[in-house]
Design a protein around this motif. Structure first.
Motif, mmCIF file in Angstrom:
data_model
loop_
_atom_site.group_PDB
_atom_site.id
_atom_site.type_symbol
_atom_site.label_atom_id
_atom_site.label_comp_id
_atom_site.label_asym_id
_atom_site.label_seq_id
_atom_site.Cartn_x
_atom_site.Cartn_y
_atom_site.Cartn_z
ATOM 1 N N MET A 184 0.851 -1.208 0.082
ATOM 2 C CA MET A 184 0.314 -0.052 0.048
ATOM 3 C C MET A 184 0.934 1.165 0.147
ATOM 4 S SD MET A 184 -3.131 0.901 2.655
ATOM 5 C CE MET A 184 -3.025 2.272 3.596
ATOM 6 N N ILE A 185 0.796 1.876 -0.973
ATOM 7 C CA ILE A 185 1.434 3.444 -1.212
ATOM 8 C C ILE A 185 0.612 4.558 -0.578
ATOM 9 C CG2 ILE A 185 2.723 4.748 -2.524
ATOM 10 C CD1 ILE A 185 3.128 2.297 -4.211
ATOM 11 N N LEU A 186 1.091 5.155 0.389
ATOM 12 C CA LEU A 186 0.558 6.228 0.785
ATOM 13 C C LEU A 186 1.003 7.665 0.017
ATOM 14 C CD1 LEU A 186 -0.129 5.845 4.474
ATOM 15 C CD2 LEU A 186 -1.895 6.240 2.748
ATOM 16 N N ASN A 187 0.007 8.475 -0.380
ATOM 17 C CA ASN A 187 0.468 9.623 -1.063
ATOM 18 C C ASN A 187 -0.254 10.852 -0.601
ATOM 19 O OD1 ASN A 187 2.056 11.148 -2.889
ATOM 20 N ND2 ASN A 187 2.223 9.278 -4.378
ATOM 21 N N ALA A 188 0.079 12.084 -0.826
ATOM 22 C CA ALA A 188 -0.708 13.113 -0.599
ATOM 23 C C ALA A 188 -0.983 14.089 -1.885
ATOM 24 C CB ALA A 188 -0.258 13.787 0.585
ATOM 25 N N ASP A 189 -2.082 15.033 -1.835
ATOM 26 C CA ASP A 189 -2.277 15.997 -2.918
ATOM 27 C C ASP A 189 -1.302 16.794 -2.406
ATOM 28 O OD1 ASP A 189 -4.043 14.564 -4.641
ATOM 29 O OD2 ASP A 189 -5.784 15.107 -3.575
ATOM 30 N N HIS A 190 -1.377 17.623 -1.352
ATOM 31 C CA HIS A 190 -0.725 18.567 -0.911
ATOM 32 C C HIS A 190 0.488 18.343 0.239
ATOM 33 C CE1 HIS A 190 -3.983 20.449 -2.777
ATOM 34 N NE2 HIS A 190 -4.837 19.908 -1.861
ATOM 35 N N PRO A 191 1.440 17.708 -0.281
ATOM 36 C CA PRO A 191 2.295 17.112 1.003
ATOM 37 C C PRO A 191 2.773 18.328 1.693
ATOM 38 C CG PRO A 191 2.956 16.272 -1.324
ATOM 39 C CD PRO A 191 1.939 17.429 -1.699
ATOM 40 N N TRP A 192 3.222 19.362 1.281
ATOM 41 C CA TRP A 192 3.615 20.621 1.936
ATOM 42 C C TRP A 192 3.003 20.786 3.057
ATOM 43 C CZ3 TRP A 192 0.451 24.783 2.807
ATOM 44 C CH2 TRP A 192 -0.476 24.868 1.871
ATOM 45 N N VAL A 193 1.655 20.646 3.157
ATOM 46 C CA VAL A 193 0.890 20.835 4.457
ATOM 47 C C VAL A 193 1.514 19.872 5.608
ATOM 48 C CG1 VAL A 193 -1.450 20.673 5.620
ATOM 49 C CG2 VAL A 193 -1.151 21.330 3.100
ATOM 50 N N LEU A 194 2.222 18.825 5.103
ATOM 51 C CA LEU A 194 2.736 17.845 6.363
ATOM 52 C C LEU A 194 3.758 18.415 7.018
ATOM 53 C CD1 LEU A 194 2.603 14.572 4.527
ATOM 54 C CD2 LEU A 194 0.764 15.307 5.966
ATOM 55 N N VAL A 195 4.432 19.716 6.468
ATOM 56 C CA VAL A 195 5.464 20.500 7.389
ATOM 57 C C VAL A 195 4.865 20.926 8.603
ATOM 58 C CG1 VAL A 195 6.548 22.610 6.944
ATOM 59 C CG2 VAL A 195 6.463 21.115 5.175
ATOM 60 N N LEU A 196 3.320 21.072 8.464
ATOM 61 C CA LEU A 196 2.935 21.497 9.939
ATOM 62 C C LEU A 196 2.883 20.422 10.922
ATOM 63 C CD1 LEU A 196 -0.281 23.494 8.460
ATOM 64 C CD2 LEU A 196 2.157 24.346 9.321
ATOM 65 N N LEU A 197 3.242 19.139 10.661
ATOM 66 C CA LEU A 197 2.863 18.131 11.595
ATOM 67 C C LEU A 197 3.469 18.172 12.942
ATOM 68 C CD1 LEU A 197 3.150 14.684 9.611
ATOM 69 C CD2 LEU A 197 1.430 15.464 11.109
ATOM 70 N N PRO A 198 4.628 18.796 13.188
ATOM 71 C CA PRO A 198 5.361 19.207 14.454
ATOM 72 C C PRO A 198 4.389 19.904 15.085
ATOM 73 C CG PRO A 198 6.953 19.512 12.636
ATOM 74 C CD PRO A 198 5.846 19.232 11.894
ATOM 75 N N LEU A 199 3.368 20.490 14.628
ATOM 76 C CA LEU A 199 2.422 21.248 15.769
ATOM 77 C C LEU A 199 1.867 20.144 16.589
ATOM 78 C CD1 LEU A 199 0.589 23.620 13.360
ATOM 79 C CD2 LEU A 199 2.232 24.275 14.991
ATOM 80 N N ALA A 200 2.008 18.842 16.274
ATOM 81 C CA ALA A 200 1.149 18.107 17.027
ATOM 82 C C ALA A 200 1.806 17.644 18.334
ATOM 83 C CB ALA A 200 1.181 16.570 16.168
ATOM 84 N N VAL A 201 2.996 18.436 18.775
ATOM 85 C CA VAL A 201 3.441 18.308 19.791
ATOM 86 C C VAL A 201 3.017 19.556 20.775
ATOM 87 C CG1 VAL A 201 5.653 17.334 19.252
ATOM 88 C CG2 VAL A 201 5.601 19.742 19.442
ATOM 89 N N LEU A 202 2.241 20.383 20.195
ATOM 90 C CA LEU A 202 1.503 21.603 20.924
ATOM 91 C C LEU A 202 0.917 21.078 22.230
ATOM 92 C CD1 LEU A 202 -0.025 24.169 18.568
ATOM 93 C CD2 LEU A 202 1.950 24.371 20.215
ATOM 94 N N PRO A 203 0.214 19.983 22.133
ATOM 95 C CA PRO A 203 -0.692 19.593 23.438
ATOM 96 C C PRO A 203 0.328 19.534 24.707
ATOM 97 C CG PRO A 203 -1.543 18.566 21.744
ATOM 98 C CD PRO A 203 -0.367 19.063 21.008
ATOM 99 N N TRP A 204 1.549 18.983 24.158
ATOM 100 C CA TRP A 204 2.621 18.609 25.292
ATOM 101 C C TRP A 204 3.156 20.027 25.993
ATOM 102 C CZ3 TRP A 204 2.696 13.598 27.054
ATOM 103 C CH2 TRP A 204 2.274 12.820 26.134
ATOM 104 N N LEU A 205 3.100 21.025 25.233
ATOM 105 C CA LEU A 205 3.615 22.310 25.493
ATOM 106 C C LEU A 205 2.545 23.248 26.259
ATOM 107 C CD1 LEU A 205 5.928 22.992 22.219
ATOM 108 C CD2 LEU A 205 6.598 21.679 24.462
ATOM 109 N N ARG A 206 1.655 23.380 25.632
ATOM 110 C CA ARG A 206 0.652 24.253 26.215
ATOM 111 C C ARG A 206 -0.698 23.526 26.530
ATOM 112 N NH1 ARG A 206 2.548 29.657 25.855
ATOM 113 N NH2 ARG A 206 0.528 30.158 26.648
ATOM 114 N N SER A 207 -1.446 23.984 27.193
ATOM 115 C CA SER A 207 -2.473 23.320 27.968
ATOM 116 C C SER A 207 -3.839 24.229 27.382
ATOM 117 C CB SER A 207 -2.775 23.630 29.455
ATOM 118 O OG SER A 207 -4.025 23.218 29.747
#
Lengths: 280, 340
Positions: free
Chosen positions: B1-24
């Protein structure tokens, strides 16, 4: 006219200045103490005619009176940021109000009042040497405006002892007492010479008024540490039990060094405070 | 199974996922000292759970925004066919019947017959790339080379509208040739020229066309729809009409023969002959051709949003469950002086 705080220092006051408190000092004013021969206390103004006439050996007797003396009253104030707590009342405002009332009450009966503020260090910007000046209450109010409470920790309380050297003083230790008991013990030890009155500033929202259910995201006022707590009746019971245990430990510790604490909750009632002082 | 994305550049935002560990995200409740809070295992689990939920929600929403899918590749396959440009004459005479009259009743115009037969032709050659160009006074690019049969059929459908009364074959051929790629020797290029009349090509333009044909190497099929009474492609000119102006079709035919590319001419005088010609072309143009096929892809955006939903609901529930330390209004506080 605002009410005054009525306090009585423990034991006899050793000060030389005339004031309002019973002292070991023998003098020409005050309540009767004993009769001594004129030779022992040559105070001609206090010759007791009746005792002299009655004396079988014709010794001239002189009345000795208990001189009332003044004492230095200090407020040792914890300036750590945890006192910025705002519940039913702002703790810092309560402290300011209390210290101003103390200053007013002390200077009115001839005692001197001084202020020492401490957080992690002794705060010289919030230090007021003991003075009998009548306007000191206004100075105290100015010194204890809420913006002073910024520090973290209360180790500065240990540095206060040298500033309180000399004669026995009355020291009101004003804090929320959310301090390590070990630190408190050392503070009490360093001040053991004096008459220490712990004054605990509390707020009912810290205990009985806590919510029964729900999520609380707690933030420590000093360290800024956050902790999410899922409140429920069982946890609240445990919280209150731990709080009660802590208060008991505080009372025991303070009792070992003199007085049990006086608690100010939510509002400052000076009459109430005076009554608490008598019971302490 | 090959995953792909229409707008891969949006994935640059993925580090935002650590926000819950930094802010409440919760309302802050100040407390004098956190040390007085009893240690509580359930609270610790709730804390961890909400942080993970926040992380998942952010990550999945970012993933959804990037438009993920799997599959959906382009596959190159080899089939038989060619790259075929239909070059259609749009001059006014194409709207007449083979008899040279305006069609009446059940009669079919040359354009309609061609259209109908070309449609069948296109339908039989699913792997060909078709382009459509038309010409009358000036060439018109109708459709570049494509494998979308619907578009090709639509382009052919539109080809029987009335046109202008002039036939400019040379520029039409130029446009048809320009649709091919010059640097692909593996492709087979075919031009199917459908016209009902010849035209004189200027000698100067003749040379240019010859060069173009040499460059693009396209087979040329000339389907000449002969109107009754007019001169045919293969008619030898008489002595007094041996000029391009007198017999343009014949001279065009002769010119095409000199191009140096495979050239076939068909002369049709009825719809039946047109069909026969097209059938021959169909049979002749069988070459291996590389064509690409889209494998259908599965869009995973919906799944990502769906997966983000439970953590979001959890966070919403946590937000709604937030408690507030209630401050009593001053009037209801117990007056301790009275109580004492």
């Amino acid at each position: 006219m605002t009410a005054d705080i009525h306090y009585r220092p423990r034991g006899a006051v050793t000060g030389l200045r005339v004031g309002a408190h019973p002292s070991r000092q023998v003098g020409g004013m005050g309540t009767f103490r004993d009769l001594v021969p004129f030779a022992a206390h040559p105070d001609a103004r206090r010759i007791d005619v009746r005792a002299t006439a009655l004396d079988p050996f014709d010794t001239t007797m002189v009345r000795r009176l208990r001189q009332r003396a003044s004492i230095d009253v200090y407020a040792l104030v914890d300036l750590s940021a945890s006192l910025r707590y705002q519940g039913n009342a702002a703790k810092a405002a309560l402290v300011g109000e209390l210290c101003a009332a103390l200053a007013r009450s002390a200077t009115r009966i001839g005692d001197r009042f001084g202020l020492i503020g401490c957080d992690a260090i002794l705060r010289l910007d919030c230090f007021l040497p003991a003075t009998a000046r009548r306007g000191v209450a206004a100075d105290v109010e100015m010194l204890l405006e809420p913006s002073r409470w910024v520090g973290a920790g209360a180790e500065g309380l240990l540095e206060a002892a040298p500033y309180l050297a000399g004669a026995r003083k009355m020291v009101f230790l004003v804090s929320d007492f959310l301090l390590p008991l070990d630190l408190l013990r050392r503070v009490f030890e360093s001040l053991a010479l004096h008459d220490i009155v712990p004054v605990i500033i509390r707020d009912s929202t810290e205990g009985a008024d806590l919510p029964e259910w729900g999520l609380l995201d707690l933030a420590d006022l000093e360290s800024g540490a956050r902790r999410l707590v899922f409140m429920r009746p069982a946890l609240k019971r445990r919280w209150l039990a731990e709080d009660a245990a802590r208060q008991t430990a505080l009372r025991q510790l303070a009792g070992q060094y003199g007085r049990t604490p006086v608690v100010v909750t939510d509002r400052l009632d000076l009459d109430d405070f005076s009554r608490g002082l008598l019971e302490a | 199974m090959i995953l792909n994305a229409d707008h891969p550049w949006v994935l640059v935002l993925l580090p935002l996922a650590v926000l819950p560990w930094l802010r409440s995200p919760h309302r802050r409740t100040a407390i004098g000292s956190i040390a007085v809070v009893p240690a509580d295992r359930l609270s610790a689990w709730v804390r961890l759970g909400l942080r993970i939920a926040g992380m998942l929600a952010i990550a999945l929403i970012i993933l959804a925004l990037s438009g993920p899918y799997h599959g959906g590749r382009l596959v190159s396959r080899i089939g038989t066919g060619a790259q075929l440009v239909l070059l259609l004459d749009r001059s006014g005479s194409m709207s007449d019947t083979f008899a040279g009259r305006t069609p009446e009743g059940a009669e079919e115009s040359k354009a309609s017959a061609t259209k109908r037969l070309l449609r069948d032709f296109i339908g039989r050659r699913p792997h060909d790339l078709f382009g459509v160009a038309a010409f009358s006074t000036a060439p018109m690019l109708v459709l570049p080379l494509t494998d979308h049969q619907d578009a090709v059929l639509a382009a052919v459908n539109a080809s029987d509208r009335r046109g202008l009364n002039f036939t400019n074959i040379a520029r039409g051929l130029g446009m048809a040739l320009s649709m091919f790629a010059a640097d692909r020797p593996d492709e087979h290029h075919v031009i199917l020229l459908v016209s009902d009349g010849g035209a004189v090509i200027d000698p100067h333009v003749q040379d240019q066309l010859r060069a173009l044909f040499a460059r693009y190497r396209a087979d040329l099929y000339f389907l000449f729809l002969r109107t009754a009474g007019s001169k045919g492609l293969f008619d030898e000119p008489g002595p007094d009409e041996n000029t391009p102006q007198a017999m343009p079709e014949h001279f065009l035919h002769r010119y095409f023969q000199t191009l140096g590319v495979p050239y076939h001419a068909f002369q049709a005088e009825s719809p039946g002959q047109v069909e026969e010609a097209i059938r021959q072309i169909d049979a002749l143009e069988r070459y291996p051709i590389t064509y690409t096929e889209h494998l259908p892809r599965r869009d995973l955006t919906g799944w990502a949003y769906a997966l983000a939903c439970p953590p979001l609901l959890l966070l919403l529930a946590a937000k709604l469950m937030e408690a507030r330390v209630r401050v009593r209004p001053a009037a209801t506080r117990p007056d301790r002086r009275v109580a004492a």
